[in-house]
Design an enzyme around this catalytic site. Structure first.
Site, PDB file in Angstrom:
ATOM      1  N   HIS A  69       1.011  -0.295  -3.019  1.00 57.95           N
ATOM      2  CA  HIS A  69       2.191  -0.703  -3.798  1.00 57.95           C
ATOM      3  C   HIS A  69       1.825  -1.438  -5.087  1.00 57.95           C
ATOM      4  CE1 HIS A  69       4.105   0.470  -0.198  1.00 57.95           C
ATOM      5  NE2 HIS A  69       4.202  -0.692   0.392  1.00 57.95           N
ATOM      6  N   LEU A  99      11.649   4.778  10.659  1.00 58.50           N
ATOM      7  CA  LEU A  99      11.764   5.055   9.227  1.00 58.50           C
ATOM      8  C   LEU A  99      12.895   6.046   8.954  1.00 58.50           C
ATOM      9  CD1 LEU A  99      10.494   4.475   6.430  1.00 58.50           C
ATOM     10  CD2 LEU A  99       9.058   6.498   6.778  1.00 58.50           C
TER      11      LEU A  99
END
Length: 791
Positions: free
Chosen positions: A268, A38
């Site tokens: 999300h 990430l």
């Protein structure tokens, strides 16, 4: 000195007006997990963007990469990443080169493994600032590490690495934030023992996606147009979709733990849902007001049930799991890689509007969007070719927040021209020019006002900027996190062993994952093709419907979906025959969970059913008010009666609630029901009785060793159940055996043991009441699915 040297160089390049203005204090950014995926893909680039944006803000910065790796190899890995950092296209090459060089000089690597390492880091930051004569304004700790490491790191930061009094602390946490409500509560409790709520920033990177981040500002800036239509009277439905073409290969370890709902929908897509459904606060730039409105929107969501979701798994997933996790060849995964979930809000604004949340891997395209489709009552006589998009009321009316990829391949906001021309902020969004030949949801792009960001920014750059500016409304608070898990956990529990629809992946999926909404529930539109059924399971080789004998009576067996389809067809056939012979059809239905899917099938697919001539009776009832969710009649009404046209006087609920009390013998409810049957049903012989089987062998509400109903002349009886609610009313075994047809439905692995047992026993109704079902002059047919039959 290092910092002053950097500032002077930047000043020389014209990035700062004067050195005197560099007085707001110093910010130390510590990136934990600095050499991980990430960090490599997004976080270092986001931190560099922050530095480029804020170099003239009056703050000075240092960037501390940290990981468990030892100093030299860690430093090498980190600087390999930093050398590849890029400037935006509109940045001049000279300024870019200087800023990148300064960013590298301001970045250093630390091994953070022990409590002592954190103490040393704190001392180094303090020493550096003392040497530079700077005051610390605050520290940002970015946790790009697995959640199991959060608590230990939090303890070390709290005990030995907090900034001095007067400086702020911001701790950034990456999902997943727990696996369900209980684990999220535990993690939240641990973190709140070290950090205050205002210090924690839980990242959902979708809140940094430009189209998602613009939903609230769009609603705010277009209140004049949206206020009259942003409600249940005008919105037909809302779709929140994230489709991926990639599969879970290489990530099956994570996916087996989480699956698509935990990975995408719970966070999300739910966050986008909140931006759409929440009431707009008076000031959308006030984080506290936004977060409070979001919480209220959570509280108005209607609870999810098993039938609120359809689930799938791409075919190759099982072998990928077996290979990557070294599972045995017979290992079966129940992890969904596709989910479609239907959500309703009980708020006055949104009651009755379906919100569809859909996501999956190995689908036909990569795309994400939020689509608000408005109702359209117009009919236009002119042909479509003559219609002007701006004035035609017949074209679809929709607002689309296009997250990215797909046909447009860019973030966008699209508004149908026959709705309104939206107000958009000029500095950050611009209207697209030179409309292409693309079609979005069946309409040419020219039918929409289309807006794109002036400057595309990746989600992490947006969020890192919001952390710097302390914009809490772009992050997940503890309260909102627990509200979300509270909403999703019951569904996750109820589907944990639900069979998944297998799909081949990509364009080969065809219409296999299409689903439809009926009566607040969802179901796949097409039956599952037999070639996709899992051959590793010990089921009949040909996968055809078995028709043989069970307890000397006909047996129909198939996969549950096919079995229900066959049963519904057989009930309709029986109904037509009865109506042809006598003008009416008397159907007695059982309660419990098994018939629910049958009720839904009858309501959705059997439009030729002779409901007008059908009388609906109850086989048994729980002694609760009929409007109670425990009531069999309540379930029958919810899943069938409210969706079909049965005449009111043809519906016969059991009279369990008389004289404001429940199942009291003196009220003679059983006698009333018996008289009603005698008056309306010829010879008290139902045309069809549908029964189920309990794991203890009970049927209707006739339980083992029951004192009433197993024999004798009584036709309707009160009985006692071993489980709550204990009191029941039931048709007796002798009355059931007078029926012309009796169908027994048995579904699920949980019924395998009792199915095996009753296949072997004789007529022993006192031990196993179901064994006493034997119509005296009618026919008994067993409908048993493969799981109940074969385990």
């Amino acid at each position: 000195k290092m910092l002053k040297g950097v500032l002077c160089t930047v000043l020389f390049m014209g990035a700062l007006p004067s050195l005197a203005e560099v007085s707001q204090g110093h910010i130390s950014v510590i990136l934990l997990g600095a050499t991980g995926d990430l960090a490599k893909k997004y976080l270092w680039q986001g931190l560099f963007q922050l530095y480029m944006d804020q170099v003239s803000s009056g703050h000075s910065f240092t960037f501390h990469g940290a990981a468990l790796t030892a100093l030299e190899p860690g430093q090498r890995l980190m600087f390999d990443v930093l050398k590849k950092l890029a400037c935006p296209p509109d940045e001049s090459p000279d300024r870019c080169a200087v800023l990148k060089d300064q960013f590298l000089k301001l970045s250093q690597y630390h091994q953070l493994k022990t409590a002592e390492n954190y103490t040393v880091l704190n001392r180094e930051i303090q020493t550096l600032l003392h040497q530079e004569g700077l005051k610390e304004a605050g520290r940002i700790f970015y946790f790009s590490v697995p959640p199991f490491a959060y608590t230990e790191i939090a303890r070390h930061i709290n005990s030995s690495c907090r900034p001095p009094p007067g400086a702020w602390l911001r701790v950034v946490l990456e999902k997943p934030f727990g696996h369900d409500l209980e684990s999220a509560q535990q993690l939240a409790a641990e973190l709140t023992s070290f950090f205050k709520e205002e210090e924690m920033y839980r990242v959902d990177h979708y809140l940094g996606k430009q189209a998602v981040a613009h939903i609230l500002p769009f609603r705010d800036q277009n209140r004049q147009f949206l206020d009259p239509i942003w409600n249940r009277h005008h919105v037909e439905r809302v779709e929140i979709v994230l489709k991926e073409t990639v599969d879970a290969k290489g990530r099956t370890s994570f996916y087996e733990q989480y699956g698509v709902i935990r990975d995408v929908l719970q966070n999300h897509l739910t966050e986008a849902l909140m931006f759409l459904t929440m009431e707009l606060p008076a000031n959308v730039s006030r984080a506290e007001e936004v977060l409070q409105s979001k919480l209220q929107a959570f509280q108005s969501l209607r609870g999810l049930e098993k039938n609120s979701a359809v689930l799938g798994q791409y075919q190759a997933y099982a072998s990928q799991v077996q290979e990557e996790l070294q599972k045995a060849g017979d290992y079966i995964s129940t992890t969904p890689t596709f989910a479609g979930v239907l959500i309703h809000s009980n708020s006055l604004r949104w009651e009755g509007v379906p919100f569809l949340l859909t996501s999956g891997k190995a689908l036909d395209e990569r795309v994400g969007y939020v689509r608000v489709l408005f109702k359209n009552r117009a009919y236009c006589t002119q042909s479509e070719t003559l219609r002007d998009a701006e004035h035609s009321q017949c074209k679809a009316k929709q607002i689309i927040f296009y997250i990215g990829h797909g046909a447009l391949n860019t973030p966008a906001v699209l508004v149908s021209k026959n709705l309104f021309r939206p107000v958009m902020p000029e500095g950050s969004w611009r209207e697209a020019v030179g409309q292409s030949n693309l079609r979005i949801f069946g309409q040419p792009l020219s039918d929409y006002y289309v807006y794109n960001p002036v400057k595309e920014r990746d989600a992490y750059s947006v969020l890192i900027s919001n952390i710097y500016h302390a914009r809490k409304d772009f992050f997940i608070t503890t309260e909102n996190l627990l509200a979300s898990w509270g909403f999703w956990t019951p569904l996750l529990d109820s589907i944990s062993h639900q069979p998944l629809r297998l799909y081949p992946g990509g364009v080969e999926n065809q219409h296999l994952l299409d689903f439809e909404m009926v009566s607040g529930e969802v179901a796949f539109t097409l039956a599952e093709p037999v070639e996709l059924l899992d051959p590793s399971r010990s089921m009949p080789n040909d996968y055809q419907m078995i028709q043989t004998k069970f307890r000397q009576s006909p047996l129909v067996s198939a996969w549950s979906e096919d079995l229900i389809s066959q049963l519904a067809s057989d009930i309709e056939k029986t109904a037509h025959n009865s109506v042809a012979q006598s003008g009416q059809f008397h159907l007695a239905l059982s309660g419990g969970s098994s018939p629910v899917v049958l009720f839904q099938r009858l309501a959705r697919h059997h439009y030729a059913f002779p409901w007008k001539h059908t009388h609906i009776w109850l086989v048994d009832e729980r002694c609760v008010p009929l409007a109670d969710t425990e009531s069999n009649f309540f379930s029958l009404h919810n899943h069938l009666l409210q969706n079909v046209r049965v005449p009111y006087f043809n519906i016969h609920p059991m009279p369990v609630h008389l004289n404001q009390r429940l199942c009291v013998e003196e009220d003679r409810g059983t006698e009333l029901y018996a008289k009603e049957i005698m008056a309306l049903v010829a010879n008290a012989s139902f045309d069809l009785v549908l029964l189920g089987v309990g794991t203890d062998g009970h049927t209707a509400s006739l339980f083992p060793h029951s004192e009433n109903g197993l024999e004798g002349a009584q036709t309707v009886v009160l009985t006692e159940s071993p489980v709550k609610p204990h009191q029941r009313m039931s048709l007796s075994l002798p009355l059931i055996n007078k029926a012309r047809q009796v169908f027994v439905l048995v579904l699920g692995k949980g019924k395998h043991d009792i199915t095996t047992l009753i296949s072997r026993v004789g007529h022993q109704p006192r031990k196993w009441p179901i064994s006493g079902v034997s119509p005296s002059s009618g026919q008994l047919v067993w409908y048993v699915d493969y799981e109940a039959l074969f385990g």
